[in-house]
Design a protein around this motif. Structure first.
Motif, mmCIF file in Angstrom:
data_model
loop_
_atom_site.group_PDB
_atom_site.id
_atom_site.type_symbol
_atom_site.label_atom_id
_atom_site.label_comp_id
_atom_site.label_asym_id
_atom_site.label_seq_id
_atom_site.Cartn_x
_atom_site.Cartn_y
_atom_site.Cartn_z
ATOM 1 N N LEU A 83 24.758 37.302 46.994
ATOM 2 C CA LEU A 83 25.857 37.867 46.916
ATOM 3 C C LEU A 83 25.584 39.415 46.726
ATOM 4 O O LEU A 83 26.274 40.376 46.915
ATOM 5 C CB LEU A 83 26.476 37.593 45.509
ATOM 6 C CG LEU A 83 27.521 36.428 45.651
ATOM 7 C CD1 LEU A 83 27.982 36.249 44.146
ATOM 8 C CD2 LEU A 83 28.508 36.679 46.520
ATOM 9 N N PHE A 86 26.273 41.719 49.943
ATOM 10 C CA PHE A 86 27.533 42.154 49.924
ATOM 11 C C PHE A 86 27.593 43.753 49.713
ATOM 12 O O PHE A 86 26.969 43.977 48.638
ATOM 13 C CB PHE A 86 28.695 41.221 48.986
ATOM 14 C CG PHE A 86 28.734 39.887 49.706
ATOM 15 C CD1 PHE A 86 27.938 39.073 50.500
ATOM 16 C CD2 PHE A 86 29.968 39.285 49.048
ATOM 17 C CE1 PHE A 86 28.075 37.883 50.982
ATOM 18 C CE2 PHE A 86 29.894 37.926 49.331
ATOM 19 C CZ PHE A 86 29.256 37.170 50.404
ATOM 20 N N MET A 90 33.400 44.341 49.200
ATOM 21 C CA MET A 90 33.348 43.020 49.432
ATOM 22 C C MET A 90 33.283 42.241 48.092
ATOM 23 O O MET A 90 34.159 41.289 47.757
ATOM 24 C CB MET A 90 32.219 42.425 50.320
ATOM 25 C CG MET A 90 32.619 42.855 51.794
ATOM 26 S SD MET A 90 31.229 42.463 52.749
ATOM 27 C CE MET A 90 31.048 40.897 52.804
#
Length: 149
Positions: A83, A86, A90
């Motif tokens: 993650l 991102f 996002m």
């Protein structure tokens, strides 16, 4: 023919040799005690968990549970680490901030960081919902001319 006790005995003129007799007599390569140990270990290894006994089965189930939990935590840690790739927009779309991800990854190694991320996202949504309700109440009060507490 009868034995001395009066029991009838028949003699076989051509007895078949028993292949196990040589092994039992010590002709086998593996000593009898070692063979017995190997057979006992094989029996225990192939025995179903419910036949091992309550204590042993519980230990095995507990060990499997701990290993499964660590593997799940390790996999989730890798996914949460992904993650970080991102961008902020996002992350905001899924209700997170970059700080949430880094805070979740800073948790101890054995813990699951995805659980912390879920808590962060739920708390943020609850806070945004409370702010929206408060703004709506203030807007309604301005339109009606009532005082807002």
């Amino acid at each position: 023919m009868r034995d001395p006790h009066g029991v009838s005995v028949t003699l076989n003129a051509n007895p078949k040799p028993d292949p196990r007799a040589d092994f039992a007599a010590g002709a086998g390569v593996v000593s009898r005690s070692r063979k017995e140990r190997i057979m006992h270990m094989a029996e225990i290894a192939t025995r179903p968990l419910h036949r091992l006994g309550g204590g042993a089965a519980a230990v095995v189930r507990g060990a499997v549970s701990v290993v499964a939990s660590l593997v799940r935590s390790w996999r989730n840690r890798r996914v949460v680490g992904d993650l970080l790739e991102f961008d902020d927009r996002m992350l905001a779309d899924i209700g997170l901030m970059r700080g949430d991800v880094t805070a979740a990854l800073s948790s101890p190694t054995g813990t699951d960081p995805s659980t912390r991320l879920r808590i962060f996202a739920v708390e943020r949504r609850a806070g945004l919902r409370a702010q929206a309700i408060e703004r709506e109440a203030q807007r309604a009060a301005r339109l009606t001319g009532e005082a807002v507490e």
